[in-house]
Design an enzyme around this catalytic site. Structure first.
Site, PDB file in Angstrom:
ATOM      1  N   LYS A   1       0.776  -0.983   0.074  1.00 27.31           N
ATOM      2  CA  LYS A   1      -0.066   0.085  -0.029  1.00 27.31           C
ATOM      3  C   LYS A   1       0.812   1.361  -0.012  1.00 27.31           C
ATOM      4  O   LYS A   1       0.828   2.349  -0.700  1.00 27.31           O
ATOM      5  CB  LYS A   1      -1.086   0.030   1.469  1.00 27.31           C
ATOM      6  CG  LYS A   1      -1.775   1.342   1.450  1.00 27.31           C
ATOM      7  CD  LYS A   1      -2.601   1.535   0.302  1.00 27.31           C
ATOM      8  CE  LYS A   1      -3.261   3.124   0.343  1.00 27.31           C
ATOM      9  NZ  LYS A   1      -4.159   3.440  -0.718  1.00 27.31           N
TER      10      LYS A   1
ATOM     11  N   CYS B   1      -4.101  11.073   2.112  1.00 25.62           N
ATOM     12  CA  CYS B   1      -3.073   9.819   1.749  1.00 25.62           C
ATOM     13  C   CYS B   1      -1.750  10.124   1.203  1.00 25.62           C
ATOM     14  O   CYS B   1      -0.596   9.970   1.943  1.00 25.62           O
ATOM     15  CB  CYS B   1      -3.799   8.903   0.918  1.00 25.62           C
ATOM     16  SG  CYS B   1      -5.386   8.319   1.428  1.00 25.62           S
TER      17      CYS B   1
HETATM   18  P1  NAD Z   1     -11.077   9.707   8.343  1.00 23.63           P
HETATM   19  O1  NAD Z   1     -10.089  10.380   9.491  1.00 23.63           O
HETATM   20  O2  NAD Z   1     -11.764  10.308   7.333  1.00 23.63           O
HETATM   21  O3  NAD Z   1     -11.679   8.578   9.399  1.00 23.63           O
HETATM   22  C1  NAD Z   1     -11.037   7.893  10.748  1.00 23.63           C
HETATM   23  C2  NAD Z   1     -12.395   7.545  11.253  1.00 23.63           C
HETATM   24  O4  NAD Z   1     -12.092   6.715  12.457  1.00 23.63           O
HETATM   25  C3  NAD Z   1     -13.020   8.850  11.885  1.00 23.63           C
HETATM   26  O5  NAD Z   1     -14.434   9.007  11.839  1.00 23.63           O
HETATM   27  C4  NAD Z   1     -12.746   8.725  13.433  1.00 23.63           C
HETATM   28  O6  NAD Z   1     -13.715   9.394  14.173  1.00 23.63           O
HETATM   29  C5  NAD Z   1     -12.631   7.402  13.504  1.00 23.63           C
HETATM   30  N1  NAD Z   1     -11.869   6.939  14.631  1.00 23.63           N
HETATM   31  C6  NAD Z   1     -10.735   7.259  15.325  1.00 23.63           C
HETATM   32  N2  NAD Z   1     -10.330   6.585  16.351  1.00 23.63           N
HETATM   33  C7  NAD Z   1     -11.151   5.769  16.709  1.00 23.63           C
HETATM   34  C8  NAD Z   1     -11.610   4.640  17.640  1.00 23.63           C
HETATM   35  N3  NAD Z   1     -10.755   4.348  18.484  1.00 23.63           N
HETATM   36  N4  NAD Z   1     -12.787   3.867  17.504  1.00 23.63           N
HETATM   37  C9  NAD Z   1     -13.590   4.292  16.575  1.00 23.63           C
HETATM   38  N5  NAD Z   1     -13.490   5.242  15.452  1.00 23.63           N
HETATM   39  C10 NAD Z   1     -12.294   5.826  15.625  1.00 23.63           C
HETATM   40  O7  NAD Z   1      -9.672   8.807   7.616  1.00 23.63           O
HETATM   41  P2  NAD Z   1      -9.812   7.875   6.326  1.00 23.63           P
HETATM   42  O8  NAD Z   1      -9.745   8.746   5.227  1.00 23.63           O
HETATM   43  O9  NAD Z   1     -11.047   7.310   6.142  1.00 23.63           O
HETATM   44  O10 NAD Z   1      -8.595   6.872   6.357  1.00 23.63           O
HETATM   45  C11 NAD Z   1      -8.543   5.895   7.241  1.00 23.63           C
HETATM   46  C12 NAD Z   1      -7.547   5.204   7.062  1.00 23.63           C
HETATM   47  O11 NAD Z   1      -7.471   4.594   5.635  1.00 23.63           O
HETATM   48  C13 NAD Z   1      -6.127   5.858   6.898  1.00 23.63           C
HETATM   49  O12 NAD Z   1      -5.026   4.912   7.201  1.00 23.63           O
HETATM   50  C14 NAD Z   1      -5.934   6.282   5.366  1.00 23.63           C
HETATM   51  O13 NAD Z   1      -4.623   6.504   5.061  1.00 23.63           O
HETATM   52  C15 NAD Z   1      -6.193   5.007   4.862  1.00 23.63           C
HETATM   53  N6  NAD Z   1      -6.919   4.924   3.455  1.00 23.63           N
HETATM   54  C16 NAD Z   1      -7.799   6.201   3.241  1.00 23.63           C
HETATM   55  C17 NAD Z   1      -8.303   6.281   1.904  1.00 23.63           C
HETATM   56  C18 NAD Z   1      -9.069   7.509   1.490  1.00 23.63           C
HETATM   57  O14 NAD Z   1      -9.239   7.744   0.270  1.00 23.63           O
HETATM   58  N7  NAD Z   1      -9.362   8.218   2.382  1.00 23.63           N
HETATM   59  C19 NAD Z   1      -7.861   5.511   1.001  1.00 23.63           C
HETATM   60  C20 NAD Z   1      -7.213   4.242   1.041  1.00 23.63           C
HETATM   61  C21 NAD Z   1      -6.707   4.108   2.557  1.00 23.63           C
END
Ligand code: NAD
Length: 482
Positions: A208, A264
């Site tokens: 990734k 990201c």
């Molecule tokens: P985001 O910040 O939008 O979402 C994370 C969520 O987790 C938030 O809603 C937060 O409130 C929640 N959270 C945090 N701690 C928590 C806990 N202890 N219990 C329950 N919920 C909790 O982030 P995202 O963009 O969705 O990214 C999440 C992961 O996925 C990251 O590692 C990112 O690099 C990866 N990722 C994101 C994308 C993208 O396009 N956004 C694509 C691939 C991978």
């Protein structure tokens, strides 16, 4: 049928939860942000993602998908728990893994049955091994908990499609049971032909981050070439087209301009540098520091050019109308957005900045309340001395340069995404600038072969500046930023 929990329902988790429901599973999404969980429970998606509101609301209404805040409930409910929490930048660019540890601490002690925990968040290589040790410490007596890593490759703006039709599935596993469970979860996409890569935990983590590092490299590569084009009279868009015809290279991610941003690419590049350095292999990724530096330079470049367009001087002043705030079109995500970065830098210098974005006004205002946000593109450009096109929304290509010429005070537009067609802007009298791209007015067709488009068009003053001879055509109106 397996029951699924999705822990962390942000951009990734909310989409994954709805996608899992669409694949036929009963799904519980858990977020520690009660407002987010409440919105999702009511079938509302609290961010912009095309197609997701309909999918999510449908499955919430149908009862297959629900949301809450309790990890204890998730522990009792599901056979497979997907970890989709954030891994934001921490100290020196290293990934902050505290959300992952907090999620495990809240979940694992309450497990009542054997289960599989699947990491989807993007993490530094070695994280899954450390989490395995934590799970072993926390798991209740007699409960067997497996950990797998299944990194996510979805693109914001296309997240629903990418979730339901992944272009590859990566399963980092340590047991046959984990592979079996993941194959059950993804039966439908696998049957539809999605390639599956089965590997160990570190390889899955590294796949990734290296994918994101590679994409960032492509973008900064073409932006480096854009810098050379600007110095030499070459055209970076044609250069990219020509490179892209080579299928070993491909045209995607060769759009020169303002560079990458979002939640990201920038953070994953820096986290990879930090992790490699921690492992004593900083030299292996030294080039990524340059990739990052080229990317940052593009933003500085647009700021500098804007100041020059406003006449330079020690105390710059003027109005700047900005098109775009999101880090990319079809999204309201402004995390490390190049557009918003440029806007806030210009505002900090003392310029009068007004921004319009079709979807990201609320998210941008939340992090940059000092900026003025307009409700329409025309309102953002009202009396602007300079116009900056910073996020390549499709609708910006359909703007009416003739009308906007009357709205703005100045006549210069900088297309920092190289996605607008210069021709109508030039024809309307705009001074059109681009990023490493030559901008020239097209020579009108000879009168004897009028095309309907040419026939119906009124004579335009900007076009009249260019005589229709081949030589003049070459010399004509070559415009680029300094
Ligand atoms: P985001 O910040 O939008 O979402 C994370 C969520 O987790 C938030 O809603 C937060 O409130 C929640 N959270 C945090 N701690 C928590 C806990 N202890 N219990 C329950 N919920 C909790 O982030 P995202 O963009 O969705 O990214 C999440 C992961 O996925 C990251 O590692 C990112 O690099 C990866 N990722 C994101 C994308 C993208 O396009 N956004 C694509 C691939 C991978």
């Amino acid at each position: 049928m397996l029951r699924i929990s999705v822990i962390g329902t942000g951009y990734l988790g909310a989409t994954h939860a709805a996608g899992m429901a669409e694949l036929g599973f009963e799904v519980l999404g858990v977020d520690n942000n009660p407002a987010k969980a409440a919105a999702l429970s009511a079938g509302r998606v609290p961010f912009h993602e095309p197609g997701l509101p309909e999918l999510l609301a449908g499955h919430v209404a149908g009862g297959r998908l629900r949301f809450g805040t309790s990890l204890v409930e998730a522990a009792r409910f599901a056979d497979v728990h997907f970890l989709c929490v954030g891994t934001p930048p921490g100290v020196n660019g290293a990934a902050d893994l505290s959300q992952l540890y907090a999620a495990l601490d809240g979940l694992v002690p309450h497990l009542t049955r054997n289960c599989l925990i699947v990491g989807k968040s993007t993490v530094p290589v070695g994280t899954a091994e450390a989490l395995t040790a934590r799970i072993a410490e926390l798991a209740p007596e007699g409960i067997s908990v497996d950990l797998a890593w299944n990194p996510e490759f979805l693109r914001e703006g296309h997240a629903v499609f990418d979730t339901l039709h992944p272009n590859r599935l990566v399963f980092g596993v340590t047991t046959p049971d984990a592979e079996w469970a993941l194959r059950q979860v993804y039966t439908t996409p696998i049957a539809a032909g999605a390639p599956v890569v089965i590997t160990n935990l570190p390889t899955s983590e590294l796949i990734k981050v290296s994918a994101n590092a590679f994409l960032a490299t492509k973008i900064s590569f073409i932006n480096s070439m854009a810098e050379l084009c600007e110095l030499t009279g070459a055209d970076v868009t044609l250069l990219a087209d020509a490179l892209g015809h080579d299928d070993r290279i491909g045209r995607k991610f060769l759009g020169a301009g303002l560079g990458y941003g979002g939640g990201c690419l920038p953070k994953d590049v820096r986290a990879l540098i930090a992790r490699a350095t921690e492992l004593g292999a900083g030299e292996s990724v030294d080039f990524l520091r340059d990739i990052d530096a080229v990317n940052v330079r593009r933003r500085e470049r647009v700021v500098r050019d804007t100041l020059e367009l406003l006449g330079g001087g020690i105390q710059p002043s003027g109005r700047v109308g900005i098109l775009g705030a999101a880090f990319k079109p079809l999204s309201d995500d402004v995390r490390d957005s190049p557009a918003l970065d440029v806007a806030t830098r210009l505002h900090a210098i003392g310029l009068d900045v007004t921004v319009f974005d079709p979807a990201a006004t609320a998210t941008a205002r939340a992090v940059a309340p000092q900026l003025v946000f307009a409700a329409t593109a025309a309102a953002a450009l009202h009396e602007a001395d300079v116009v900056l096109h910073l996020t390549e929304w499709r609708e910006f290509r359909d703007l009416d340069p003739v009308f906007l010429r009357k709205v703005a005070r100045g006549r210069t537009i900088l297309d920092a995404r190289n996605t607008l067609d210069p021709e109508p802007w030039l024809a309307a009298g705009w001074d059109f600038r681009a990023m490493g791209r030559l901008v020239e007015a097209r020579t009108p067709l000879p009168k004897s072969v009028p095309s309907p488009a040419v026939r119906d068009r009124q004579p335009e003053p900007a076009r009249a500046l260019v005589a229709p001879s081949p030589l003049n055509r070459l010399r004509a109106r070559v415009r680029r930023t300094a």
